[in-house]
Scaffold this active site. Structure first.
Site, PDB file in Angstrom:
ATOM      1  N   GLU A 115       0.847  -1.062   0.074  1.00 51.14           N
ATOM      2  CA  GLU A 115       0.019   0.271  -0.060  1.00 51.14           C
ATOM      3  C   GLU A 115       0.755   1.091  -0.338  1.00 51.14           C
ATOM      4  O   GLU A 115       0.795   2.122  -0.955  1.00 51.14           O
ATOM      5  CB  GLU A 115      -0.925  -0.363   1.430  1.00 51.14           C
ATOM      6  CG  GLU A 115      -1.797  -1.476   1.995  1.00 51.14           C
ATOM      7  CD  GLU A 115      -1.216  -2.492   1.860  1.00 51.14           C
ATOM      8  OE1 GLU A 115      -0.356  -2.645   1.878  1.00 51.14           O
ATOM      9  OE2 GLU A 115      -2.001  -2.624   3.223  1.00 51.14           O
TER      10      GLU A 115
ATOM     11  N   SER B 134      19.045 -42.791 -10.556  1.00 51.84           N
ATOM     12  CA  SER B 134      17.315 -42.005 -10.447  1.00 51.84           C
ATOM     13  C   SER B 134      17.938 -40.485 -10.958  1.00 51.84           C
ATOM     14  O   SER B 134      16.647 -39.611 -10.621  1.00 51.84           O
ATOM     15  CB  SER B 134      17.703 -41.321  -8.756  1.00 51.84           C
ATOM     16  OG  SER B 134      18.650 -40.840  -8.237  1.00 51.84           O
TER      17      SER B 134
ATOM     18  N   GLY C 189      14.799 -38.612   1.257  1.00 53.65           N
ATOM     19  CA  GLY C 189      14.262 -39.484   0.181  1.00 53.65           C
ATOM     20  C   GLY C 189      12.776 -40.360   0.675  1.00 53.65           C
ATOM     21  O   GLY C 189      12.265 -39.471   1.334  1.00 53.65           O
TER      22      GLY C 189
ATOM     23  N   LEU D  80      12.892 -39.948   5.040  1.00 52.04           N
ATOM     24  CA  LEU D  80      12.227 -39.092   5.358  1.00 52.04           C
ATOM     25  C   LEU D  80      10.501 -38.661   4.489  1.00 52.04           C
ATOM     26  O   LEU D  80       9.443 -38.275   5.572  1.00 52.04           O
ATOM     27  CB  LEU D  80      12.899 -38.279   4.528  1.00 52.04           C
ATOM     28  CG  LEU D  80      12.195 -36.164   4.730  1.00 52.04           C
ATOM     29  CD1 LEU D  80      11.960 -35.870   5.737  1.00 52.04           C
ATOM     30  CD2 LEU D  80      13.182 -35.362   4.179  1.00 52.04           C
ATOM     31  N   ASN D  81      10.064 -39.137   3.429  1.00 52.05           N
ATOM     32  CA  ASN D  81       8.609 -38.908   2.888  1.00 52.05           C
ATOM     33  C   ASN D  81       8.004 -39.344   4.573  1.00 52.05           C
ATOM     34  O   ASN D  81       6.859 -39.052   5.134  1.00 52.05           O
ATOM     35  CB  ASN D  81       8.782 -39.000   2.052  1.00 52.05           C
ATOM     36  CG  ASN D  81       9.344 -38.017   0.489  1.00 52.05           C
ATOM     37  OD1 ASN D  81       9.802 -37.334   1.765  1.00 52.05           O
ATOM     38  ND2 ASN D  81       9.522 -38.257  -0.178  1.00 52.05           N
ATOM     39  N   PHE D  82       7.868 -40.573   4.316  1.00 52.41           N
ATOM     40  CA  PHE D  82       6.703 -41.447   4.964  1.00 52.41           C
ATOM     41  C   PHE D  82       6.767 -40.753   6.714  1.00 52.41           C
ATOM     42  O   PHE D  82       6.109 -40.899   7.167  1.00 52.41           O
ATOM     43  CB  PHE D  82       7.093 -43.141   4.898  1.00 52.41           C
ATOM     44  CG  PHE D  82       6.360 -43.702   5.600  1.00 52.41           C
ATOM     45  CD1 PHE D  82       4.623 -44.406   5.468  1.00 52.41           C
ATOM     46  CD2 PHE D  82       6.896 -44.474   6.927  1.00 52.41           C
ATOM     47  CE1 PHE D  82       3.872 -45.097   6.330  1.00 52.41           C
ATOM     48  CE2 PHE D  82       5.772 -44.748   8.072  1.00 52.41           C
ATOM     49  CZ  PHE D  82       4.551 -44.705   7.881  1.00 52.41           C
TER      50      PHE D  82
ATOM     51  N   TRP E 283      17.950 -38.896 -14.944  1.00 53.65           N
ATOM     52  CA  TRP E 283      16.877 -37.857 -13.760  1.00 53.65           C
ATOM     53  C   TRP E 283      16.192 -38.870 -15.206  1.00 53.65           C
ATOM     54  O   TRP E 283      15.805 -39.011 -16.033  1.00 53.65           O
ATOM     55  CB  TRP E 283      17.357 -36.749 -14.996  1.00 53.65           C
ATOM     56  CG  TRP E 283      18.731 -35.535 -14.703  1.00 53.65           C
ATOM     57  CD1 TRP E 283      19.405 -35.571 -15.406  1.00 53.65           C
ATOM     58  CD2 TRP E 283      18.627 -34.989 -13.412  1.00 53.65           C
ATOM     59  NE1 TRP E 283      20.366 -35.008 -15.005  1.00 53.65           N
ATOM     60  CE2 TRP E 283      19.616 -34.449 -13.698  1.00 53.65           C
ATOM     61  CE3 TRP E 283      17.985 -34.908 -12.095  1.00 53.65           C
ATOM     62  CZ2 TRP E 283      20.658 -33.900 -11.971  1.00 53.65           C
ATOM     63  CZ3 TRP E 283      18.233 -34.416 -11.534  1.00 53.65           C
ATOM     64  CH2 TRP E 283      19.839 -33.702 -12.264  1.00 53.65           C
TER      65      TRP E 283
HETATM   66  C1  AOF Z   1       3.904  -7.634   4.269  1.00 53.68           C
HETATM   67  N1  AOF Z   1       3.370  -6.911   3.707  1.00 53.68           N
HETATM   68  O1  AOF Z   1       2.412  -5.328   1.667  1.00 53.68           O
HETATM   69  C2  AOF Z   1       1.507  -6.175   3.904  1.00 53.68           C
HETATM   70  C3  AOF Z   1       1.127  -6.658   5.155  1.00 53.68           C
HETATM   71  O2  AOF Z   1       6.590  -8.188   9.772  1.00 53.68           O
HETATM   72  P1  AOF Z   1       5.709  -6.368   8.811  1.00 53.68           P
HETATM   73  O3  AOF Z   1       5.658  -5.411  10.533  1.00 53.68           O
HETATM   74  O4  AOF Z   1       6.106  -5.518   8.059  1.00 53.68           O
HETATM   75  O5  AOF Z   1       4.049  -6.672   9.887  1.00 53.68           O
HETATM   76  C4  AOF Z   1       3.766  -7.396   8.311  1.00 53.68           C
HETATM   77  C5  AOF Z   1       1.758  -8.263   8.588  1.00 53.68           C
HETATM   78  O6  AOF Z   1       1.705  -6.456   8.005  1.00 53.68           O
HETATM   79  C6  AOF Z   1       1.708  -9.284   8.212  1.00 53.68           C
HETATM   80  O7  AOF Z   1       1.451 -10.429   8.909  1.00 53.68           O
HETATM   81  C7  AOF Z   1       0.534  -8.873   7.555  1.00 53.68           C
HETATM   82  O8  AOF Z   1      -0.322  -9.019   8.263  1.00 53.68           O
HETATM   83  C8  AOF Z   1       0.529  -6.648   6.956  1.00 53.68           C
HETATM   84  N2  AOF Z   1       0.844  -6.154   6.081  1.00 53.68           N
HETATM   85  N3  AOF Z   1       2.439  -7.578   5.659  1.00 53.68           N
HETATM   86  O9  AOF Z   1       4.781  -7.733   4.643  1.00 53.68           O
HETATM   87  C9  AOF Z   1       2.828  -6.512   2.816  1.00 53.68           C
HETATM   88  N4  AOF Z   1       0.410  -5.174   3.389  1.00 53.68           N
HETATM   89 ZN    ZN Z   2       0.660  -2.707   6.104  1.00 49.73          ZN
END
Ligand code: AOF
Ligand code: ZN
Length: 364
Positions: free
Chosen positions: A51, A167, A296, A299-301, A169
């Site tokens: 934002e 394995s 491998g 680990l997956n199981f 590829w």
């Molecule tokens: C982001 N990027 O563009 C938006 C987020 O660790 P901070 O202070 O940067 O805050 C992270 C939190 O902010 C994130 O968990 C989410 O809830 C909110 N929005 N975070 O990293 C962004 N808009």
């Molecule tokens: Zn924010």
């Protein structure tokens, strides 16, 4: 409201893939008189939010404008001040939101704050796509545990190697490049010591034309038997090599590994091996929000059995290997009753070159 602006915000947010973990992927577009006057996305962990980027980049006065943002604007002080404050003070009059923020610090408070200041808010626009893109963030912020992806590549008859252990590829180049795309997205890759001893992989991210982000490399190694000349201990990388081990390891070997720059995690013993659940908890505390399991089959199981796997990505190559002793993607002791099988939901299928990719989610 024009959904295309949200689509653009979503597209912008994908530019942050691999760089924002453990924070979300967020994009924002500011629109006035049906014209885009500002765009931004969250670029790197700790940097300004989408934002704010869009407000900074605006080419005109934003008062009275509409902001399209893929995630509910934040209302808390974290690495940066709350975005709601900036939106209110810049006199944005309408905010269109993709998904609400699952972060318990925000979750609805951002929307309420905006509304309390007379801003019109609409939510849920393109939310299924946006939530899918942020599946890692959603799991991590709500549980503090890493989102875990199990990746396997097998022949049409379900083998991951020949009876002699060859394995490389099984799948083709396009499928293999796709794996590097996943490595770029996640915070860590995990393999068992067997895979290191047999394949000696470097576990870095390599694209044909540019260098991606290297995730941390985690080796499960109960007795710390990894050779000191293993590639993972001798590569130049901005990320860590982590040896997850137990009290069965020799202390002098651990100090040699530390001297080589490895980070050591000692977990309790579980069935004589590294306790995966405890390890995942520690990784979550280290802000590792996602782990890609690359084998491998033992680990997956164990990972499935410990219920730590969220998503399974299976590549199937149009080849038949056969052989009773050829390994399959999931080994271990297996489940004894079909009713205990690990069930997958939300299956999607795509063709990558000659191979088939199947994505699915483990039913919890
Ligand atoms: C982001 N990027 O563009 C938006 C987020 O660790 P901070 O202070 O940067 O805050 C992270 C939190 O902010 C994130 O968990 C989410 O809830 C909110 N929005 N975070 O990293 C962004 N808009
Ligand atoms: Zn924010």
């Amino acid at each position: 409201m024009n959904i295309e602006f949200m689509r653009l915000a979503l597209k912008l947010s994908t530019k942050g893939i691999g760089y924002t973990n453990p924070n979300p992927l967020v994009g924002a577009v500011i629109v006035k008189d049906n014209q885009i006057i500002g765009q931004g996305y969250h670029k790197n962990y700790g940097d300004s939010h989408a934002e704010i980027e869009a407000l900074i980049n605006a080419t005109e006065d934003v008062s009275g404008a509409t902001m399209y943002v893929t995630l509910e604007p934040c209302s808390h002080y974290g690495n940066t001040p709350p975005c709601t404050e900036a939106i209110i003070s810049k006199k944005i009059s309408r905010v269109i939101i993709g998904m609400t923020d699952p972060n318990p610090l925000v979750s609805g408070r951002g929307i309420k704050l905006l509304q309390d200041h007379g801003i019109e808010v609409t939510t849920g626009i393109l939310s299924p796509e946006i939530e899918k893109l942020n599946e890692i963030f959603i799991k991590y912020i709500t549980t503090s545990m890493p989102f875990c992806i199990m990746k396997t590549a097998m022949s049409l008859d379900g083998k991951i190697s020949t009876p002699t252990g060859e394995s490389k590829w099984i799948t083709g180049e396009i499928a293999r490049n796709y794996v590097h795309k996943i490595r770029h997205q996640v915070s860590a890759i995990m393999v068992g010591i067997g895979t290191v001893l047999i394949d000696n992989p470097s576990l870095t991210t390599r694209f044909p034309n540019y260098h991606g982000k290297d995730p941390h490399r985690i080796i499960l190694d109960t007795k710390a038997s990894i050779p000191l000349d293993a590639k993972v201990l001798n590569i130049e990388s901005e990320s860590k090599t982590i040896i997850a081990t137990t009290n069965k390891a020799d202390c002098s070997k651990l100090s040699k590994l530390r001297d080589k720059g490895a980070h050591i995690i000692i977990t309790p013993l579980k069935d004589g091996k590294v306790d995966l659940y405890s390890l995942m908890t520690t990784l979550g505390e280290m802000k590792i929000d996602s782990v890609l399991l690359e084998g491998g089959s033992e680990l997956n199981f164990s990972a499935l059995n410990e219920n730590i796997v969220d998503k399974v990505i299976t590549f199937i190559a149009p080849k038949i290997i056969g052989g009773n002793s050829s390994k399959t993607p999931v080994g271990g002791k297996g489940i004894y009753n079909l009713s205990d099988a690990f069930i997958q939901d939300n299956i999607s299928i795509e063709k990558l070159g000659k191979d088939i990719k199947i994505e699915s989610y483990i039913r919890k």
